[in-house]
Scaffold this motif. Structure first.
Motif, PDB file in Angstrom:
ATOM      1  N   ASP A  13      10.704   8.387 -10.019  1.00 25.97           N
ATOM      2  CA  ASP A  13       9.853   8.150  -8.855  1.00 25.97           C
ATOM      3  C   ASP A  13       8.785   7.104  -9.178  1.00 25.97           C
ATOM      4  N   ASP A  14       8.158   7.235 -10.337  1.00 23.81           N
ATOM      5  CA  ASP A  14       7.138   6.264 -10.741  1.00 23.81           C
ATOM      6  C   ASP A  14       7.750   4.887 -10.968  1.00 23.81           C
ATOM      7  N   VAL A  15       8.937   4.851 -11.595  1.00 19.79           N
ATOM      8  CA  VAL A  15       9.611   3.574 -11.819  1.00 19.79           C
ATOM      9  C   VAL A  15       9.894   2.882 -10.490  1.00 19.79           C
ATOM     10  N   LEU A  16      10.383   3.644  -9.522  1.00 23.32           N
ATOM     11  CA  LEU A  16      10.688   3.071  -8.213  1.00 23.32           C
ATOM     12  C   LEU A  16       9.424   2.545  -7.537  1.00 23.32           C
ATOM     13  N   ALA A  17       8.348   3.334  -7.562  1.00 18.66           N
ATOM     14  CA  ALA A  17       7.118   2.918  -6.892  1.00 18.66           C
ATOM     15  C   ALA A  17       6.525   1.670  -7.541  1.00 18.66           C
ATOM     16  N   ILE A  18       6.489   1.634  -8.865  1.00 21.30           N
ATOM     17  CA  ILE A  18       5.916   0.476  -9.563  1.00 21.30           C
ATOM     18  C   ILE A  18       6.775  -0.760  -9.349  1.00 21.30           C
ATOM     19  N   THR A  19       8.096  -0.593  -9.367  1.00 28.47           N
ATOM     20  CA  THR A  19       8.981  -1.731  -9.135  1.00 28.47           C
ATOM     21  C   THR A  19       8.802  -2.279  -7.723  1.00 28.47           C
ATOM     22  N   GLY A  20       8.791  -1.372  -6.741  1.00 32.16           N
ATOM     23  CA  GLY A  20       8.585  -1.820  -5.367  1.00 32.16           C
ATOM     24  C   GLY A  20       7.241  -2.490  -5.168  1.00 32.16           C
ATOM     25  N   PHE A  21       6.202  -1.930  -5.767  1.00 31.04           N
ATOM     26  CA  PHE A  21       4.881  -2.548  -5.661  1.00 31.04           C
ATOM     27  C   PHE A  21       4.881  -3.939  -6.283  1.00 31.04           C
ATOM     28  N   SER A  22       5.506  -4.078  -7.445  1.00 28.29           N
ATOM     29  CA  SER A  22       5.515  -5.384  -8.123  1.00 28.29           C
ATOM     30  C   SER A  22       6.211  -6.432  -7.269  1.00 28.29           C
ATOM     31  N   ILE A  23       7.315  -6.049  -6.623  1.00 32.18           N
ATOM     32  CA  ILE A  23       8.026  -6.994  -5.766  1.00 32.18           C
ATOM     33  C   ILE A  23       7.167  -7.385  -4.564  1.00 32.18           C
ATOM     34  N   MET A  24       6.525  -6.394  -3.920  1.00 38.46           N
ATOM     35  CA  MET A  24       5.684  -6.695  -2.759  1.00 38.46           C
ATOM     36  C   MET A  24       4.447  -7.493  -3.156  1.00 38.46           C
ATOM     37  N   LEU A  25       3.909  -7.242  -4.343  1.00 34.18           N
ATOM     38  CA  LEU A  25       2.762  -8.032  -4.809  1.00 34.18           C
ATOM     39  C   LEU A  25       3.150  -9.490  -4.978  1.00 34.18           C
ATOM     40  N   GLY A  26       4.339  -9.722  -5.566  1.00 28.99           N
ATOM     41  CA  GLY A  26       4.801 -11.100  -5.715  1.00 28.99           C
ATOM     42  C   GLY A  26       5.049 -11.779  -4.387  1.00 28.99           C
ATOM     43  N   LEU A  29       0.825  -1.202   0.000  1.00 27.34           N
ATOM     44  CA  LEU A  29       0.000   0.000   0.000  1.00 27.34           C
ATOM     45  C   LEU A  29       0.862   1.257   0.000  1.00 27.34           C
ATOM     46  N   GLY A  30       1.976   1.216   0.745  1.00 27.65           N
ATOM     47  CA  GLY A  30       2.885   2.358   0.780  1.00 27.65           C
ATOM     48  C   GLY A  30       3.446   2.686  -0.591  1.00 27.65           C
ATOM     49  N   PHE A  31       3.842   1.666  -1.353  1.00 28.26           N
ATOM     50  CA  PHE A  31       4.340   1.914  -2.701  1.00 28.26           C
ATOM     51  C   PHE A  31       3.234   2.409  -3.630  1.00 28.26           C
ATOM     52  N   VAL A  32       1.996   1.965  -3.406  1.00 27.01           N
ATOM     53  CA  VAL A  32       0.885   2.424  -4.249  1.00 27.01           C
ATOM     54  C   VAL A  32       0.679   3.920  -4.115  1.00 27.01           C
ATOM     55  N   VAL A  33       0.649   4.422  -2.881  1.00 29.74           N
ATOM     56  CA  VAL A  33       0.312   5.833  -2.666  1.00 29.74           C
ATOM     57  C   VAL A  33       1.530   6.745  -2.735  1.00 29.74           C
ATOM     58  N   ALA A  34       2.751   6.183  -2.827  1.00 30.89           N
ATOM     59  CA  ALA A  34       3.943   7.025  -2.755  1.00 30.89           C
ATOM     60  C   ALA A  34       4.297   7.676  -4.082  1.00 30.89           C
ATOM     61  N   ALA A  35       3.813   7.157  -5.189  1.00 27.46           N
ATOM     62  CA  ALA A  35       4.230   7.668  -6.502  1.00 27.46           C
ATOM     63  C   ALA A  35       3.591   9.020  -6.788  1.00 27.46           C
ATOM     64  N   VAL A  36       4.373   9.924  -7.397  1.00 24.86           N
ATOM     65  CA  VAL A  36       3.863  11.216  -7.837  1.00 24.86           C
ATOM     66  C   VAL A  36       3.221  11.036  -9.206  1.00 24.86           C
ATOM     67  N   SER A  37       2.338  11.951  -9.580  1.00 25.80           N
ATOM     68  CA  SER A  37       1.591  11.801 -10.829  1.00 25.80           C
ATOM     69  C   SER A  37       2.122  12.741 -11.906  1.00 25.80           C
ATOM     70  N   PRO A  38       2.779  12.225 -12.952  1.00 26.62           N
ATOM     71  CA  PRO A  38       3.189  13.093 -14.063  1.00 26.62           C
ATOM     72  C   PRO A  38       2.004  13.727 -14.778  1.00 26.62           C
ATOM     73  N   ALA A  39       0.848  13.053 -14.778  1.00 26.99           N
ATOM     74  CA  ALA A  39      -0.325  13.595 -15.476  1.00 26.99           C
ATOM     75  C   ALA A  39      -0.789  14.909 -14.874  1.00 26.99           C
ATOM     76  N   VAL A  40      -0.483  15.140 -13.594  1.00 25.36           N
ATOM     77  CA  VAL A  40      -0.853  16.397 -12.938  1.00 25.36           C
ATOM     78  C   VAL A  40       0.328  17.353 -12.896  1.00 25.36           C
TER      79      VAL A  40
END
Length: 541
Positions: free
Chosen positions: A291-304, A250-261
């Protein structure tokens, strides 16, 4: 004058003096009558002529009035003044031929109607009202219109998409359609949107900017994200009673900044000259992708790790193994993309676009099929970054590739945010999740802002400029919408326990809350604080 006896015809009369006078009088009377009739006819004709001319004049006036009315609706006759009023803006927006936001809206309406007709022809009942595809298409159209309305009032369009998705599943009566959305189709569309986000993030990494601002960029990209992840993980484990694997995910999900904004707001400030001399827009935009790469990578590892099955040793090694496998396969696919299509190929950019998207989609969906969820996103990021790096070195870089992915993002953005919003039923959401989750989010955001302010202290920036970077590092939206429901989708598709279903729903709820809390606040704050906290560069003489 006498009539000849035996004859009833008045022509047969005696020609006497009296008859002669009678003829003369009759002739005079006839001439008078003829003259009177002629005069009447002339008057009638003149009256008719006048009436006809009046009628033609009225018709001409009506025609001129109609032409004037129609011409006032034409854009060529409706020039917008320098300082238009709201009424003038609205009138100009609806002038013909369609253009601007109204034209975009009509384009999407025509496309959606055509798509609906095709789906009805192919699937019949599934695309008719009440069917699963109909609900999904209706959600897309409503989210698109809500996004245009949000953009019209100056808010991010993704916020309108998200709110429409929430309303779609929360308003009584309408929520029957929201609950009828097929989970599998919704998950597939979100994964396609995630693929597009990962490709754009990989292609958007600029090696030159990274080398120039390497230390500052890396500090800004890594430290605030990791600090917020750990803070959010501890807070959610304490407040929501989540296991550590779920809380860190959950921490990795909410930690990423949004380039779209962030990116559009920074580009607008950059065009106006704010912060350009200090390189602040370049710094923040470059760090946002990492930042997004780090958050998505961390989330993917924790999901696995969260859903790993089998022996303990495999559970421990699955995350690093998936990461290494994704990097290696991404490099191999990227080298293939260096030389295919070959340099002389016509429409080379189109083939690049198709090949990269096909390989990336294979990585995302194939990793799910192979139950190596952590490897898919890492593979796509590596593929896009290394492919872009090779194109620059070989001199075969095509800007049209990024433009095509930008267009695809505009297509999939409404359904991404609307579909994750439709996972939230306000009436069925636990109030404790909302209350304690909001507290955890506020704590995480506070630590993120403080960390962002501190990590750029060695970059020769003033305190006001560091404060602006901390504010710009606040908005969340894109990554949260893309990966926020991944855990819940995994539970639903693999028949997980009820407790895992509740935890997955909590992750989705907090991801949506993070978007609702930070996206509009961050967009308005960046727009307001930029001209006040950043120095404006002086034009060169």
């Amino acid at each position: 004058m006498e009539v000849i006896s035996g004859s009833q015809d008045p022509l047969f009369i005696h020609n006497t003096p009296d008859s002669h006078h009678a003829y003369v009088n009759a002739g005079l009377q006839l001439d008078g009558s003829t003259s009177t009739i002629a005069q009447s006819s002339v008057k009638s004709c003149s009256t008719i002529t006048e009436d006809t001319e009046d009628l033609q004049a009225k018709q001409s006036d009506k025609s001129a009035s109609s032409r004037g009315c129609c011409s006032s609706c034409l854009r060529s006759h409706s020039d917008l003044p320098d300082n238009p009023t709201t009424i003038q803006r609205i009138k100009y927006a609806f002038s013909c031929p369609p253009h601007g936001k109204i034209g975009d809206c009509l384009i999407w309406i025509v496309l959606c109607l055509a798509l609906w007709g095709c789906l009805i022809s192919i699937t019949w009942e599934m695309a008719l009202p009440g069917g699963k595809l109909f609900s999904l298409l209706l959600l897309y159209v409503m989210a698109l219109l809500a996004g245009l309305m949000a953009d019209f009032v100056g808010l991010p369009s993704l916020l309108g998409n998200l709110v429409m998705g929430i309303l779609f599943s929360s308003i009584p009566g309408i929520n029957a359609l929201g609950h009828n959305i097929d989970i599998y189709y919704s998950s597939v569309l979100r994964n396609i949107a995630l693929t597009i986000i990962l490709i754009r993030a990989g292609l958007g990494l600029d090696p030159v900017a990274l080398k120039k601002l390497s230390c500052t960029v890396l500090r800004l990209a890594f430290l605030p994200c990791l600090v917020e992840t750990v803070t959010m993980g501890i807070a959610s484990a304490f407040f929501l009673d989540l296991p550590w694997s779920w809380s860190l995910m959950l921490g990795f999900v909410v930690a990423a900044v949004s380039p779209a904004v962030v990116v559009p707001s920074l580009l607008r400030l950059s065009e106006e000259g704010y912060g350009v001399d200090q390189g602040i827009p370049t710094l923040v935009i470059a760090a946002a992708s990492i930042d997004d790469v780090l958050a998505i990578t961390g989330f993917s590892i924790m999901l696995g790790l969260t859903f790993a099955k089998g022996a303990l040793i495999w559970t421990i090694l699955e995350g690093p193994t998936g990461m290494v496998l994704g990097i290696l396969c991404g490099i191999v696919f990227a080298i293939l993309c260096w030389y295919l299509p070959y340099k002389e190929k016509t429409n080379r950019s189109t083939y690049k676009f198709v090949i990269i998207f096909s390989l990336s989609a294979l990585a995302i969906f194939g990793s799910h099929r192979a139950e190596l969820e952590s490897s898919g996103p890492i593979l796509v990021l590596t593929l896009a970054f290394v492919a872009g790096l090779g194109w620059r070195k070989l001199g075969t870089e095509d800007p049209e590739v990024c433009a095509n992915y930008r267009f695809m993002w505009e297509i999939f953005q409404p359904i991404l945010f609307a579909s994750i919003g439709s996972e939230i039923d306000i009436g069925a959401t636990d109030p404790g999740t909302i209350g304690w989750g909001m507290l955890a989010l506020l704590i995480g955001v506070a630590f993120r802002i403080a960390t962002s302010f501190v990590v750029v202290m060695g970059a020769s920036l003033t305190a006001w400029e560091r404060l602006f970077i901390a504010i710009a590092w606040l908005p969340k939206a894109t990554v949260q919408a893309a990966i926020g429901s991944q855990a819940l989708d995994h539970v639903l598709q693999h028949g997980g326990d009820d407790i895992d279903h509740i935890r997955g729903q909590q992750v989705v709820t907090l991801a949506v809350m993070a978007i609702l809390l930070t996206a509009p606040l961050g967009a308005v704050a960046v727009r307001f604080a930029g001209p006040r906290l950043l120095a404006k560069c002086q034009p060169k003489p």
